[in-house]
Design a protein around this motif. Structure first.
Motif, PDB file in Angstrom:
ATOM      1  N   GLY A   1       0.747  -1.124  -0.070  1.00 40.44           N
ATOM      2  CA  GLY A   1       0.078  -0.048   0.114  1.00 40.44           C
ATOM      3  C   GLY A   1       0.852   1.468  -0.026  1.00 40.44           C
ATOM      4  N   ALA A   2       0.546   2.144   1.031  1.00 47.02           N
ATOM      5  CA  ALA A   2       1.352   3.363   0.992  1.00 47.02           C
ATOM      6  C   ALA A   2       2.589   3.416   1.863  1.00 47.02           C
ATOM      7  CB  ALA A   2       0.109   4.431   1.642  1.00 47.02           C
ATOM      8  N   ALA A   3       2.698   2.010   2.398  1.00 46.37           N
ATOM      9  CA  ALA A   3       4.050   2.090   3.298  1.00 46.37           C
ATOM     10  C   ALA A   3       5.133   1.727   2.304  1.00 46.37           C
ATOM     11  CB  ALA A   3       3.999   0.616   4.107  1.00 46.37           C
ATOM     12  N   ILE A   4       5.928   2.682   1.826  1.00 49.22           N
ATOM     13  CA  ILE A   4       6.841   2.711   0.969  1.00 49.22           C
ATOM     14  C   ILE A   4       7.857   3.457   1.726  1.00 49.22           C
ATOM     15  CG2 ILE A   4       7.521   3.654  -1.108  1.00 49.22           C
ATOM     16  CD1 ILE A   4       4.720   4.271  -1.944  1.00 49.22           C
ATOM     17  N   GLY A   5       9.236   2.840   1.412  1.00 52.29           N
ATOM     18  CA  GLY A   5      10.367   3.294   1.753  1.00 52.29           C
ATOM     19  C   GLY A   5      10.470   3.080   3.301  1.00 52.29           C
ATOM     20  N   TYR A   6      11.125   4.271   4.091  1.00 56.44           N
ATOM     21  CA  TYR A   6      11.272   4.189   5.494  1.00 56.44           C
ATOM     22  C   TYR A   6       9.980   3.801   6.229  1.00 56.44           C
ATOM     23  CZ  TYR A   6       8.892   8.716   5.693  1.00 56.44           C
ATOM     24  OH  TYR A   6       7.600   9.792   5.328  1.00 56.44           O
ATOM     25  N   LYS A   7       8.735   3.829   5.601  1.00 53.54           N
ATOM     26  CA  LYS A   7       7.353   3.329   6.309  1.00 53.54           C
ATOM     27  C   LYS A   7       7.388   1.964   6.319  1.00 53.54           C
ATOM     28  CE  LYS A   7       5.225   7.915   4.692  1.00 53.54           C
ATOM     29  NZ  LYS A   7       4.731   8.518   3.616  1.00 53.54           N
ATOM     30  N   TRP A   8       7.880   1.393   5.323  1.00 49.16           N
ATOM     31  CA  TRP A   8       7.899  -0.113   5.288  1.00 49.16           C
ATOM     32  C   TRP A   8       8.825  -0.527   6.402  1.00 49.16           C
ATOM     33  CZ3 TRP A   8       5.931  -4.246   3.266  1.00 49.16           C
ATOM     34  CH2 TRP A   8       6.709  -5.507   3.070  1.00 49.16           C
TER      35      TRP A   8
ATOM     36  N   LYS B   1      -1.997   2.471  14.037  1.00 48.34           N
ATOM     37  CA  LYS B   1      -3.090   1.576  13.731  1.00 48.34           C
ATOM     38  C   LYS B   1      -4.419   2.245  13.898  1.00 48.34           C
ATOM     39  CE  LYS B   1      -0.327  -2.535  13.390  1.00 48.34           C
ATOM     40  NZ  LYS B   1       0.229  -3.402  14.119  1.00 48.34           N
ATOM     41  N   LYS B   2      -4.527   2.942  15.222  1.00 52.00           N
ATOM     42  CA  LYS B   2      -5.836   3.311  15.362  1.00 52.00           C
ATOM     43  C   LYS B   2      -6.153   4.491  14.744  1.00 52.00           C
ATOM     44  CE  LYS B   2      -8.306   4.583  19.525  1.00 52.00           C
ATOM     45  NZ  LYS B   2      -7.642   4.945  20.882  1.00 52.00           N
ATOM     46  N   ALA B   3      -4.985   5.263  14.306  1.00 49.73           N
ATOM     47  CA  ALA B   3      -5.448   6.212  13.433  1.00 49.73           C
ATOM     48  C   ALA B   3      -5.601   6.131  12.062  1.00 49.73           C
ATOM     49  CB  ALA B   3      -3.767   7.155  13.445  1.00 49.73           C
TER      50      ALA B   3
ATOM     51  N   ALA C   1       1.694   3.434   8.326  1.00 47.85           N
ATOM     52  CA  ALA C   1       3.077   3.056   9.088  1.00 47.85           C
ATOM     53  C   ALA C   1       2.926   4.113  10.331  1.00 47.85           C
ATOM     54  CB  ALA C   1       4.018   3.447   8.217  1.00 47.85           C
ATOM     55  N   PRO C   2       4.032   3.839  11.198  1.00 51.64           N
ATOM     56  CA  PRO C   2       4.074   4.579  12.295  1.00 51.64           C
ATOM     57  C   PRO C   2       4.427   5.926  12.244  1.00 51.64           C
ATOM     58  CG  PRO C   2       5.407   2.577  12.639  1.00 51.64           C
ATOM     59  CD  PRO C   2       5.057   2.659  11.176  1.00 51.64           C
ATOM     60  N   LYS C   3       4.978   6.421  11.307  1.00 53.90           N
ATOM     61  CA  LYS C   3       5.219   7.871  10.947  1.00 53.90           C
ATOM     62  C   LYS C   3       5.389   8.327   9.776  1.00 53.90           C
ATOM     63  CE  LYS C   3      10.535   7.779  11.591  1.00 53.90           C
ATOM     64  NZ  LYS C   3      10.734   6.587  11.950  1.00 53.90           N
ATOM     65  N   ARG C   4       5.187   9.519   9.466  1.00 58.36           N
ATOM     66  CA  ARG C   4       5.116  10.156   8.057  1.00 58.36           C
ATOM     67  C   ARG C   4       6.199  11.524   8.268  1.00 58.36           C
ATOM     68  NH1 ARG C   4      -1.198  10.344   6.925  1.00 58.36           N
ATOM     69  NH2 ARG C   4      -1.470   8.099   6.543  1.00 58.36           N
ATOM     70  N   LEU C   5       6.824  11.695   7.256  1.00 63.07           N
ATOM     71  CA  LEU C   5       7.516  12.941   7.113  1.00 63.07           C
ATOM     72  C   LEU C   5       6.250  14.029   6.864  1.00 63.07           C
ATOM     73  CD1 LEU C   5      10.239  14.479   6.831  1.00 63.07           C
ATOM     74  CD2 LEU C   5       9.796  14.481   4.385  1.00 63.07           C
TER      75      LEU C   5
ATOM     76  N   ASP D   1       9.658   0.882   9.006  1.00 66.16           N
ATOM     77  CA  ASP D   1       9.398   0.829  10.312  1.00 66.16           C
ATOM     78  C   ASP D   1       8.142  -0.079  10.531  1.00 66.16           C
ATOM     79  OD1 ASP D   1      10.473   3.220  11.300  1.00 66.16           O
ATOM     80  OD2 ASP D   1       9.137   4.950  10.606  1.00 66.16           O
ATOM     81  N   VAL D   2       7.436  -0.425   9.694  1.00 67.70           N
ATOM     82  CA  VAL D   2       6.320  -1.390   9.839  1.00 67.70           C
ATOM     83  C   VAL D   2       6.800  -2.702  10.218  1.00 67.70           C
ATOM     84  CG1 VAL D   2       4.412  -2.801   8.797  1.00 67.70           C
ATOM     85  CG2 VAL D   2       4.547  -0.122   8.581  1.00 67.70           C
ATOM     86  N   LYS D   3       7.956  -3.177   9.508  1.00 65.45           N
ATOM     87  CA  LYS D   3       8.506  -4.515   9.464  1.00 65.45           C
ATOM     88  C   LYS D   3       9.783  -4.396  10.596  1.00 65.45           C
ATOM     89  CE  LYS D   3       6.689  -6.508   6.146  1.00 65.45           C
ATOM     90  NZ  LYS D   3       5.815  -7.658   6.488  1.00 65.45           N
ATOM     91  N   GLY D   4       9.990  -3.380  11.156  1.00 66.73           N
ATOM     92  CA  GLY D   4      11.161  -3.452  12.027  1.00 66.73           C
ATOM     93  C   GLY D   4      12.380  -3.736  11.677  1.00 66.73           C
ATOM     94  N   TYR D   5      12.523  -3.417  10.403  1.00 76.82           N
ATOM     95  CA  TYR D   5      13.872  -3.611   9.670  1.00 76.82           C
ATOM     96  C   TYR D   5      14.777  -2.559  10.066  1.00 76.82           C
ATOM     97  CZ  TYR D   5      11.399  -7.420   6.816  1.00 76.82           C
ATOM     98  OH  TYR D   5      10.752  -8.341   6.360  1.00 76.82           O
ATOM     99  N   THR D   6      15.912  -3.061   9.922  1.00 84.20           N
ATOM    100  CA  THR D   6      17.057  -1.859  10.099  1.00 84.20           C
ATOM    101  C   THR D   6      17.718  -1.802   8.707  1.00 84.20           C
ATOM    102  OG1 THR D   6      17.372  -2.168  12.347  1.00 84.20           O
ATOM    103  CG2 THR D   6      19.206  -1.084  11.146  1.00 84.20           C
ATOM    104  N   PRO D   7      17.629  -0.682   8.218  1.00 85.28           N
ATOM    105  CA  PRO D   7      18.241  -0.758   6.442  1.00 85.28           C
ATOM    106  C   PRO D   7      19.563  -0.484   6.601  1.00 85.28           C
ATOM    107  CG  PRO D   7      17.091   1.479   6.919  1.00 85.28           C
ATOM    108  CD  PRO D   7      16.774   0.562   8.360  1.00 85.28           C
ATOM    109  N   LEU D   8      20.170  -0.397   5.384  1.00 79.10           N
ATOM    110  CA  LEU D   8      21.827  -0.039   5.708  1.00 79.10           C
ATOM    111  C   LEU D   8      21.971   1.747   5.924  1.00 79.10           C
ATOM    112  CD1 LEU D   8      24.655  -0.566   4.691  1.00 79.10           C
ATOM    113  CD2 LEU D   8      24.096   0.032   2.315  1.00 79.10           C
ATOM    114  N   PHE D   9      21.019   2.349   5.403  1.00 77.91           N
ATOM    115  CA  PHE D   9      20.943   3.872   5.748  1.00 77.91           C
ATOM    116  C   PHE D   9      19.352   4.282   5.406  1.00 77.91           C
ATOM    117  CE2 PHE D   9      25.321   3.689   3.952  1.00 77.91           C
ATOM    118  CZ  PHE D   9      25.987   3.986   5.359  1.00 77.91           C
ATOM    119  N   TRP D  10      18.868   4.981   6.424  1.00 73.62           N
ATOM    120  CA  TRP D  10      17.473   5.362   6.507  1.00 73.62           C
ATOM    121  C   TRP D  10      17.407   6.908   5.530  1.00 73.62           C
ATOM    122  CZ3 TRP D  10      13.472   3.145   9.211  1.00 73.62           C
ATOM    123  CH2 TRP D  10      13.593   2.335   9.897  1.00 73.62           C
ATOM    124  N   PHE D  11      16.017   6.714   5.074  1.00 72.25           N
ATOM    125  CA  PHE D  11      15.727   7.937   4.460  1.00 72.25           C
ATOM    126  C   PHE D  11      16.150   9.288   5.415  1.00 72.25           C
ATOM    127  CE2 PHE D  11      12.469  11.288   4.341  1.00 72.25           C
ATOM    128  CZ  PHE D  11      12.298  11.641   3.010  1.00 72.25           C
TER     129      PHE D  11
END
Ligand code: BGC
Length: 749
Positions: free
Chosen positions: A591-598, A661-663, A667-671, A600-610
């Motif tokens: 869905g809209a959980a692209i990039g850093y949002k994805w 989720k209630k909101a 994803a947990p946050k947006r720019l 955050d949702v997955k709890g992954y630590t990327p190489l470098f964050w947005f």
């Protein structure tokens, strides 16, 4: 220095009357030429004066294949006088041409790609950094300045329409066109693309936002069906378009090759009629991507206004006037639709400037334009890592420069955005490099240092040179191209090269010229990494000035760099390996959980964050305050340079519902907002920003509404999606409003 290009003479000869426009002569019998009237009134008056054949001239665009192919088309499909007109007025080597109506002073549309500069194989132009690079500046003023510059070159080479303003989100990190777009976040992407468009159009020409929409991979781009919910689209890909259109107000929109929820992009009633022309109130015209039309009636009735960029296959009869005439006669397309198509095109010609300011070939100050590109690069380079403050280079006597064709130039992306650079392209292994070699630039910046070069072909040889040098700088190339997707692994021996050099010399710096993200298996073996993206016509200078500290890096990542393939939303690119044209489907269930949002949702630590990006100085932020204001949130804080060098800090404000989720969020946050500020050591500045209500809301398809759910929302302030030390909370009430701009004043810049 002004270099009058030889191409100017060539163009004058080609263009004759470049835009075919008669000088504006307001009089009662030709009111559409009166600039004092509104573009709407002018379009209406011009339409009333046109014959059907004249209207149809505006609806069909020809690619430059017309120069050789159009004469072969039967006269009953394209009339001889029209053929002759197209063939004598089309700018050779340009993307396309739409004949005007000289009798009425309606100009031709002379179309050129693209967002990085004027693309014409016969004309030299100034190449900006890739759009993704410019997005890393996190400064819309940088994008705008680039737009002013390339729009000026478009004008001066006889083009009144640019196909510029790529804003598809980097949903798929392997998308071969990510370098032409502005990143993974709707706000950043929309702000940067909108500023580019605004800059281009300040030259009184039209710019074209593209590729509408959800055209997020190149593999099977002409046959891929994308499945995505309306809510996800409105909160991601379409939101980027919406923001960019509000800021840039482009005259035209290019619909994309792919299908969206079973409908072709260029005959997609939902995207074209409901959202673009309905909810967003777009008054300009929709042009097809080159050849992206599949029918006459379906396309016209579902919102396509201009059948653009094609010539001259007999199996595509919808690209010619008789098909429309037949549909008009049978009633399949109402006259009112044809009139609407033409009115929209006329409106853009009047509102955006080409009608009143005919383009003409003039000299170009390439040196001044290259300086604009260099400034963009110097704002865009991202310092990803700088352990022990290895950079900027100081008191270095010997440097080993290794690999990446650093002795020849800087890499550029390929495809329809591929600019023919001033000074000539350097072609290596079929890839275009711009003639700005970092090696020569480093030698200029550090005349006293002994700087040696090794091509990096044999890692052992490169390592031996590195071992004898104070510092080693390894240049890497990641080539991207329109028309295909790519892998995030570096090609050839590049990973092995970095590992070998780093082992030989612990003071190894990596400079990556990338179209998008790459994996870095050696990330922990090198102390310093600079991502230069594709840095444009003066990229070598920008890199050298950054490495040596003349420029303090201030770019921040507009995309997240995955750590490994298992972090991607899809293990494989849909349809990879199938022959072009094979029907394929992709489900965007993230869905809209692209990039850093994805992540955050997955709890992954990327190489470098947005949002990540280091500086040679440090910035402290304090005093974060926030208050609701109608549906928006006003935020203020102070940013201070607490280091020793002048620098530009990027402040990023994210919004995080106490319960995402209630909101209803993806994803947990947006720019929510961002700003860049230049500060001297010790200097501070108070910054006030506004979070647009749509960034607090979810989209509800049932009522076509934006909806903010009541509750507590935290505002997080920091330097990157993962470094947000300051926070403050506001409580918002429940709020629902129409997603149609016609009925809401939701727009907050
Ligand atoms: C690309 C467009 C481009 C057009 C004209 C198409 O193949 O997708 O981005 O503007 O060609 O060159």
């Amino acid at each position: 220095m002004i270099r009058t290009i030889a191409a100017a003479a060539f163009l004058s000869a080609l263009l004759c009357t470049a835009a075919g426009a008669a000088p504006a002569n307001p009089s009662t019998d030709r009111p559409w030429l009166n600039p004092a009237l509104s573009p709407d009134a002018r379009a209406e008056a011009a339409l009333a004066a046109m014959t059907l054949d004249e209207k149809l001239r505006l609806i069909f665009g020809y690619s430059d294949q017309a120069l050789t192919e159009l004469s072969k088309v039967p006269d009953d499909i394209v009339a001889p006088d029209l053929k002759a007109y197209v063939m004598s007025h089309l700018v050779k080597g340009s993307a396309g041409f739409v004949p005007g109506v000289p009798r009425l002073g309606i100009p031709d549309q002379t179309q050129t790609d693209a967002s990085l500069g004027v693309r014409n194989s016969f004309l030299p132009s100034t190449a900006l950094p890739s759009s993704l690079g410019t997005a890393a500046s996190f400064d819309p003023a940088v994008a705008r300045a680039g737009g002013v510059m390339i729009g000026g070159e478009a004008r001066a080479t006889g083009h009144n329409t640019m196909l510029s303003g790529g804003v598809n989100l980097a949903r798929e990190p392997r998308n071969g066109r990510n370098f032409e777009y502005t990143g993974e976040d709707p706000l950043l992407a929309g702000a940067m693309a909108g500023a580019l468009i605004e800059g281009i159009q300040s030259n009184h020409i039209i710019s074209t936002i593209k590729h509408y929409a959800v055209n997020d991979q190149e593999t099977l781009r002409t046959s891929l069906d994308v499945t995505i919910s309306a809510a996800a689209m409105r909160q991601s890909d379409l939101l980027a378009f919406e923001f960019a259109m509000e800021r840039g107000e482009p005259g035209s929109v290019m619909c994309s090759y792919n299908l969206i929820n079973g409908r072709w992009g260029c005959e997609n009633d939902y995207l074209l009629n409901t959202v673009l022309k309905g909810d967003w109130g777009f008054k300009g015209f929709v042009m097809s991507d080159w050849g992206a039309v599949h029918s006459t009636v379906g396309a016209a009735n579902n919102g396509l206004d201009q059948f653009t960029g094609f010539c001259c296959a007999a199996d595509k009869p919808w690209f010619a006037p008789p098909a429309i005439k037949a549909a008009l006669q049978s009633g399949a397309i109402p006259q009112s639709r044809i009139d609407d198509m033409v009115t929209r095109i006329l409106w853009a010609l009047f509102a955006k400037g080409p009608a009143d300011n005919p383009v003409k070939v003039t000299p170009i100050d390439y040196a001044a334009n290259a300086a604009v590109s260099q400034r963009a690069a110097e704002e865009s380079l991202v310092l990803l890592k700088n352990d022990g403050d290895l950079l900027p280079l100081r008191r270095v006597k010997s440097i080993a420069v290794i690999g990446g064709n650093a002795d020849r130039g800087v890499l550029a992306g390929a495809g329809s955005s591929d600019v023919t650079p001033v000074g000539g392209a350097v072609i290596i292994d079929n890839h275009t490099f711009l003639p700005s070699p970092p090696l020569a630039a480093l030698k200029r910046e550090m005349p006293k240092a002994r700087i040696s070069f090794d091509a990096g072909t044999d890692p052992a040889v490169a390592a031996a040179l590195a071992a004898q040098s104070d510092v080693a700088i390894v240049f890497l190339n990641q080539h991207l191209s329109e028309g295909s997707d790519h892998v995030l692994e570096l090609t050839g021996n590049q990973d092995a090269l970095v590992a070998a050099v780093a082992k030989a010399n612990p003071r190894t710096i990596v400079v990556a010229e990338t179209g998008g993200a790459i994996y870095m298996p050696w990330v922990n073996q090198v102390p310093a990494i600079l991502d230069a993206f594709y840095p444009g016509i003066r990229g070598g200078s920008a890199i050298a000035r950054t490495l040596t500290g003349k420029v303090n890096p201030s770019g921040h990542l507009p995309i997240t760099f995955p750590a490994s393939a298992d972090q991607l939303a899809r293990p494989d690119i849909a349809g990879l390996g199938a022959p072009d044209g094979t029907p394929a489907e992709v489900l965007y269930d993230e869905g809209a959980a692209i990039g850093y949002k994805w992540y955050d949702v997955k709890g992954y630590t990327p190489l470098f964050w947005f949002g990540h990006g280091l500086s040679y100085t440090r910035f402290a932020k304090s005093g974060l305050a926030a208050r609701p204001d109608a549906r928006a949130i006003r935020v203020s804080f102070s940013i201070r340079n607490v280091g020793k060098r002048v620098g530009k800090g990027v402040a990023q404000v994210y919004v995080a519902p106490a319960d995402w989720k209630k909101a209803g969020w993806e994803a947990p946050k947006r720019l929510g907002a961002f700003a860049k500020a230049e500060l001297k050591p010790g200097q501070s500045k108070v910054i006030e920003l506004t979070v647009d209500p749509r960034l607090l809301a979810t989209y509800e398809a049932a009522g076509n509404n934006w909806h903010i759910r009541a509750g507590e929302y935290r505002l997080l302030l920091g330097d990157a999606a993962n470094v947000l030390p300051q926070s403050v909370s506001v409580t918002l009430g429940d709020s629902v409003w129409s997603a149609s701009a016609a009925t809401t004043a939701a727009v907050v810049h």
